[in-house]
Design a protein around this motif. Structure first.
Motif, PDB file in Angstrom:
ATOM      1  N   THR A  76      57.398  11.814  41.818  1.00 20.25           N
ATOM      2  CA  THR A  76      56.457  12.055  43.164  1.00 20.25           C
ATOM      3  C   THR A  76      54.938  11.719  42.507  1.00 20.25           C
ATOM      4  O   THR A  76      54.035  11.741  43.350  1.00 20.25           O
ATOM      5  N   GLY A  77      54.894  11.111  41.325  1.00 16.58           N
ATOM      6  CA  GLY A  77      53.829  10.610  40.977  1.00 16.58           C
ATOM      7  C   GLY A  77      53.115   9.152  41.291  1.00 16.58           C
ATOM      8  O   GLY A  77      54.059   8.382  41.759  1.00 16.58           O
ATOM      9  N   ASP A  78      51.983   9.134  41.906  1.00 16.72           N
ATOM     10  CA  ASP A  78      51.481   7.884  42.366  1.00 16.72           C
ATOM     11  C   ASP A  78      49.865   7.734  41.926  1.00 16.72           C
ATOM     12  O   ASP A  78      48.919   8.517  42.249  1.00 16.72           O
ATOM     13  N   HIS A  79      49.605   6.539  41.031  1.00 21.47           N
ATOM     14  CA  HIS A  79      48.210   6.493  40.662  1.00 21.47           C
ATOM     15  C   HIS A  79      47.551   5.486  41.280  1.00 21.47           C
ATOM     16  O   HIS A  79      46.663   4.903  40.697  1.00 21.47           O
ATOM     17  N   VAL A  80      48.013   4.914  42.189  1.00 17.56           N
ATOM     18  CA  VAL A  80      47.021   3.924  43.123  1.00 17.56           C
ATOM     19  C   VAL A  80      46.508   4.306  44.009  1.00 17.56           C
ATOM     20  O   VAL A  80      46.896   4.939  45.026  1.00 17.56           O
ATOM     21  N   LEU A 201      52.923   3.315  37.095  1.00 18.47           N
ATOM     22  CA  LEU A 201      51.721   3.770  38.143  1.00 18.47           C
ATOM     23  C   LEU A 201      52.396   4.228  39.509  1.00 18.47           C
ATOM     24  O   LEU A 201      51.545   4.840  40.242  1.00 18.47           O
ATOM     25  N   ILE A 202      53.593   3.642  39.811  1.00 14.42           N
ATOM     26  CA  ILE A 202      54.227   4.221  41.102  1.00 14.42           C
ATOM     27  C   ILE A 202      55.759   4.965  40.623  1.00 14.42           C
ATOM     28  O   ILE A 202      56.173   4.352  39.914  1.00 14.42           O
ATOM     29  N   ALA A 203      55.774   5.834  41.510  1.00 18.31           N
ATOM     30  CA  ALA A 203      57.180   6.405  41.234  1.00 18.31           C
ATOM     31  C   ALA A 203      58.454   5.686  41.574  1.00 18.31           C
ATOM     32  O   ALA A 203      58.614   4.859  42.541  1.00 18.31           O
ATOM     33  N   LYS A 204      59.246   5.634  40.456  1.00 21.43           N
ATOM     34  CA  LYS A 204      60.415   5.173  40.554  1.00 21.43           C
ATOM     35  C   LYS A 204      60.401   3.635  40.644  1.00 21.43           C
ATOM     36  O   LYS A 204      61.277   3.060  41.154  1.00 21.43           O
ATOM     37  N   ALA A 205      59.496   2.937  40.070  1.00 24.77           N
ATOM     38  CA  ALA A 205      59.505   1.575  40.057  1.00 24.77           C
ATOM     39  C   ALA A 205      58.606   1.153  38.880  1.00 24.77           C
ATOM     40  O   ALA A 205      57.723   1.855  38.541  1.00 24.77           O
ATOM     41  N   ASP A 206      58.757  -0.138  38.534  1.00 25.11           N
ATOM     42  CA  ASP A 206      58.294  -0.755  37.445  1.00 25.11           C
ATOM     43  C   ASP A 206      57.529  -1.712  37.877  1.00 25.11           C
ATOM     44  O   ASP A 206      57.725  -2.832  38.717  1.00 25.11           O
ATOM     45  N   THR A 207      56.014  -1.612  37.613  1.00 24.10           N
ATOM     46  CA  THR A 207      55.094  -2.667  38.136  1.00 24.10           C
ATOM     47  C   THR A 207      55.258  -3.908  37.843  1.00 24.10           C
ATOM     48  O   THR A 207      54.787  -4.750  38.473  1.00 24.10           O
ATOM     49  N   CYS A 209      53.690  -5.215  35.502  1.00 19.48           N
ATOM     50  CA  CYS A 209      52.213  -5.390  35.164  1.00 19.48           C
ATOM     51  C   CYS A 209      51.920  -6.695  35.983  1.00 19.48           C
ATOM     52  O   CYS A 209      50.974  -7.610  35.449  1.00 19.48           O
ATOM     53  N   ALA A 210      52.020  -6.719  37.421  1.00 15.04           N
ATOM     54  CA  ALA A 210      51.563  -7.470  38.045  1.00 15.04           C
ATOM     55  C   ALA A 210      50.713  -6.928  39.142  1.00 15.04           C
ATOM     56  O   ALA A 210      50.647  -5.831  39.508  1.00 15.04           O
ATOM     57  N   ASN A 211      50.005  -7.848  39.949  1.00 18.95           N
ATOM     58  CA  ASN A 211      48.846  -7.556  40.954  1.00 18.95           C
ATOM     59  C   ASN A 211      49.864  -7.905  42.309  1.00 18.95           C
ATOM     60  O   ASN A 211      50.389  -9.026  42.412  1.00 18.95           O
ATOM     61  N   ILE A 212      50.025  -6.931  43.026  1.00 16.99           N
ATOM     62  CA  ILE A 212      50.989  -7.144  44.349  1.00 16.99           C
ATOM     63  C   ILE A 212      50.112  -6.464  45.299  1.00 16.99           C
ATOM     64  O   ILE A 212      49.896  -5.232  45.459  1.00 16.99           O
ATOM     65  N   PRO A 213      49.244  -7.469  46.179  1.00 16.25           N
ATOM     66  CA  PRO A 213      48.481  -6.762  47.279  1.00 16.25           C
ATOM     67  C   PRO A 213      49.333  -5.852  48.361  1.00 16.25           C
ATOM     68  O   PRO A 213      50.361  -5.977  48.653  1.00 16.25           O
ATOM     69  N   GLY A 214      48.556  -4.748  48.515  1.00 19.45           N
ATOM     70  CA  GLY A 214      48.891  -3.460  49.332  1.00 19.45           C
ATOM     71  C   GLY A 214      49.911  -2.706  48.439  1.00 19.45           C
ATOM     72  O   GLY A 214      50.389  -1.791  49.200  1.00 19.45           O
ATOM     73  N   THR A 215      50.311  -2.862  47.303  1.00 20.57           N
ATOM     74  CA  THR A 215      51.329  -2.174  46.684  1.00 20.57           C
ATOM     75  C   THR A 215      50.453  -1.612  45.392  1.00 20.57           C
ATOM     76  O   THR A 215      50.439  -0.110  44.974  1.00 20.57           O
ATOM     77  N   VAL A 216      50.031  -2.663  44.329  1.00 22.21           N
ATOM     78  CA  VAL A 216      49.592  -2.134  43.277  1.00 22.21           C
ATOM     79  C   VAL A 216      48.870  -3.411  42.652  1.00 22.21           C
ATOM     80  O   VAL A 216      49.302  -4.475  42.668  1.00 22.21           O
ATOM     81  N   ASN A 217      47.824  -3.221  41.659  1.00 20.44           N
ATOM     82  CA  ASN A 217      47.183  -4.168  41.053  1.00 20.44           C
ATOM     83  C   ASN A 217      47.217  -3.894  39.335  1.00 20.44           C
ATOM     84  O   ASN A 217      46.161  -3.377  38.775  1.00 20.44           O
ATOM     85  N   ALA A 218      48.266  -3.772  38.916  1.00 17.74           N
ATOM     86  CA  ALA A 218      48.569  -3.346  37.582  1.00 17.74           C
ATOM     87  C   ALA A 218      48.045  -4.399  36.533  1.00 17.74           C
ATOM     88  O   ALA A 218      47.458  -3.905  35.476  1.00 17.74           O
ATOM     89  N   ASP A 219      47.987  -5.672  36.839  1.00 16.84           N
ATOM     90  CA  ASP A 219      47.603  -6.545  35.927  1.00 16.84           C
ATOM     91  C   ASP A 219      46.031  -6.456  35.801  1.00 16.84           C
ATOM     92  O   ASP A 219      45.318  -6.386  34.763  1.00 16.84           O
ATOM     93  N   SER A 220      45.207  -6.172  36.835  1.00 19.28           N
ATOM     94  CA  SER A 220      43.881  -5.938  36.683  1.00 19.28           C
ATOM     95  C   SER A 220      43.428  -4.776  36.078  1.00 19.28           C
ATOM     96  O   SER A 220      42.583  -4.469  35.702  1.00 19.28           O
ATOM     97  N   TRP A 221      44.378  -3.676  36.295  1.00 20.72           N
ATOM     98  CA  TRP A 221      44.265  -2.338  35.726  1.00 20.72           C
ATOM     99  C   TRP A 221      44.239  -2.649  34.115  1.00 20.72           C
ATOM    100  O   TRP A 221      43.308  -2.092  33.378  1.00 20.72           O
ATOM    101  N   LEU A 222      45.311  -3.283  33.743  1.00 22.08           N
ATOM    102  CA  LEU A 222      45.382  -3.435  32.265  1.00 22.08           C
ATOM    103  C   LEU A 222      44.311  -4.433  31.632  1.00 22.08           C
ATOM    104  O   LEU A 222      43.951  -4.205  30.400  1.00 22.08           O
ATOM    105  N   SER A 223      44.274  -5.584  32.286  1.00 24.42           N
ATOM    106  CA  SER A 223      43.536  -6.745  31.820  1.00 24.42           C
ATOM    107  C   SER A 223      42.106  -6.510  32.066  1.00 24.42           C
ATOM    108  O   SER A 223      41.330  -7.200  31.403  1.00 24.42           O
ATOM    109  N   ILE A 224      41.604  -5.738  33.112  1.00 25.21           N
ATOM    110  CA  ILE A 224      39.967  -5.673  33.370  1.00 25.21           C
ATOM    111  C   ILE A 224      39.474  -4.300  33.136  1.00 25.21           C
ATOM    112  O   ILE A 224      38.628  -4.074  32.587  1.00 25.21           O
ATOM    113  N   ASP A 225      40.260  -3.291  33.883  1.00 28.30           N
ATOM    114  CA  ASP A 225      39.626  -2.087  33.959  1.00 28.30           C
ATOM    115  C   ASP A 225      39.620  -1.328  32.545  1.00 28.30           C
ATOM    116  O   ASP A 225      38.782  -0.744  32.137  1.00 28.30           O
TER     117      ASP A 225
END
Length: 421
Positions: A76-80, A201-207, A209-225
């Motif tokens: 049930t977790g979603d961090h986006v 970052l998303i329930a039941k899925a491995d990101t 570590c990619a940026n996927i518009p509309g879904t997750v920006n995992a790359d920017s989270w890890l490499s920028i933020d």
């Protein structure tokens, strides 16, 4: 009650003990009709089995840090918060290095291993570029609070867990800080700041570590933020010369990919049992298309780079589980990229913490040499041969039937690339 907390562990132990005692105490003392007694006995047996299974799960989860909280376990977790299209460089046109500093509040992290070696601290970070909101764990080296080092800035290693996996895993299961602290005090390993951000970052899925518009920006989270937060709040060396990424399994893939894709943000990466093609993880969001797979495949990025990135890679694995991917990267790397593949025998522990945990001291000694040399402006040595230690490249195929070339280039099928996490 926290899933990984001591209170929940003690509760499951107590319930398991009660469940085991009940049949001994009540089995022959039950009164009433036979169907009622049979039903009560059946319930006692089911209760015993349920508490035993729960206790085993809690022990395994605490040992491997697979699920950090109930939301992770239940899916049930979603961090986006948002996932805007941030463009090829993942910045969305934001001059993130010029953003005002934001001071984070850090608390004491709880859980197995989190209080050892001076303790781990945690904060909740709202990514200003990525739109991700998640926890980040930080451990400071013993020299950090030493008055003799008060004007010193420290190198940073970003630690990435596997999938599923908790950001606590590097501290709770890998014991990275407990292993490295005495080596840092002895001067055998550089005094790294260790940073472990959430990667699931998303329930039941491995990101992936990619940026996927509309879904997750995992790359920017890890490499920028995350790096921006660290340099805002700690005496950390600036990127790229003072920064590296390290990971195991899915986190190993991420570490290599982040370093190769962003040589302006990382100088080195440690990959333990990683893979190149995102299809190596069956729940990866980065395998939704061939274009996305290629954009997040370090083999493809190295092979097609117009200017080889100035990064150093340490990649270890067993036959069929990471080693072939390491050799593939070594074969396409060109100076100034350096690649060190390390072959591990099958008896070393399999795709588990038992394989990765003992590699921590060796890998971080290598990283110390790499970052010290780069920081001093010296060029690293020539690329290592395919197998500097151990036997030559083992024969056979990897990843359940897909050849290393297929997995590296992005032409393998999901059926041929299934892997054990």
């Amino acid at each position: 009650m926290s899933l990984t907390g001591t209170a929940f562990l003690y509760t499951t132990v107590a319930l398991a003990a009660v469940a085991l005692a009940l049949p001994f105490l009540l089995w022959t003392r039950l009164r009433g009709p036979r169907p009622l007694r049979a039903a009560v006995r059946a319930l006692m047996l089911l209760f015993t089995q349920a508490t035993a299974v729960t206790l085993v799960f809690v022990l395994v989860n605490n040992a491997n840090n697979l699920y950090d909280d109930w939301a992770d376990l239940l899916g049930t977790g979603d961090h986006v918060r948002k996932a805007a299209d941030l463009g090829a460089d993942g910045t969305g046109g934001i001059a993130y290095r010029k953003l005002p500093k934001v001071r984070q509040d850090f608390g004491r992290a709880d859980g197995p291993g989190m209080h050892a070696a001076g303790g781990v601290r945690v904060t909740r970070l709202k990514g200003r570029v990525s739109g991700v909101d998640a926890e980040v764990y930080v451990w400071l080296p013993p020299q950090y609070d030493d008055p003799a080092y008060r004007d010193r800035k420290f190198p940073v290693v970003e630690l990435l867990s596997g999938y599923p996996g908790s950001a606590k895993a590097w501290f709770g299961s890998m014991h990275v800080h407990e292993q490295l602290e005495p080596l840092m005090r002895a001067g055998r390993v550089a005094p790294f700041i260790l940073v472990s951000p959430r990667t699931n970052l998303i329930a039941k899925a491995d990101t992936g570590c990619a940026n996927i518009p509309g879904t997750v920006n995992a790359d920017s989270w890890l490499s920028i933020d995350v790096p921006k937060m660290v340099t805002d709040n700690f005496r950390a060396l600036p990127a790229p010369d003072g920064w590296a990424a390290a990971g195991y399994s899915a986190g190993a893939h991420c570490a290599a990919k982040l370093a190769v894709a962003h040589p302006d943000r990382y100088r080195a990466a440690i990959s333990l049992s990683g893979y190149n093609d995102p299809i190596g993880e069956r729940d990866s969001l980065a395998d939704q298309s061939v274009a996305l797979r290629r954009a997040n495949n370090p083999y493809v990025l190295l092979r097609e780079a117009r200017t080889p990135p100035r990064v150093a890679l340490y990649l270890s694995g067993e036959a069929g589980d990471g080693y072939e991917a390491a050799v593939a990267l070594a074969q396409v790397a060109k100076a100034p990229t350096t690649v060190r593949p390390v072959f591990l025998p099958r008896s070393a522990g399999g795709h588990t913490m038992a394989l990765w945990r003992p590699q921590v001291p060796t890998a971080f000694r290598w990283l110390t040499e790499v970052l010290d040399g780069r920081a001093a402006g010296s060029h690293p040595g020539p690329r290592s041969p395919a197998a500097p230690h151990g036997p030559a490249t083992p024969p056979g195929r990897s990843n359940a039937g897909s050849t290393p070339a297929e997995l590296a280039s992005g032409t393998s099928s999901r059926a041929g690339a299934g892997r054990t996490r």
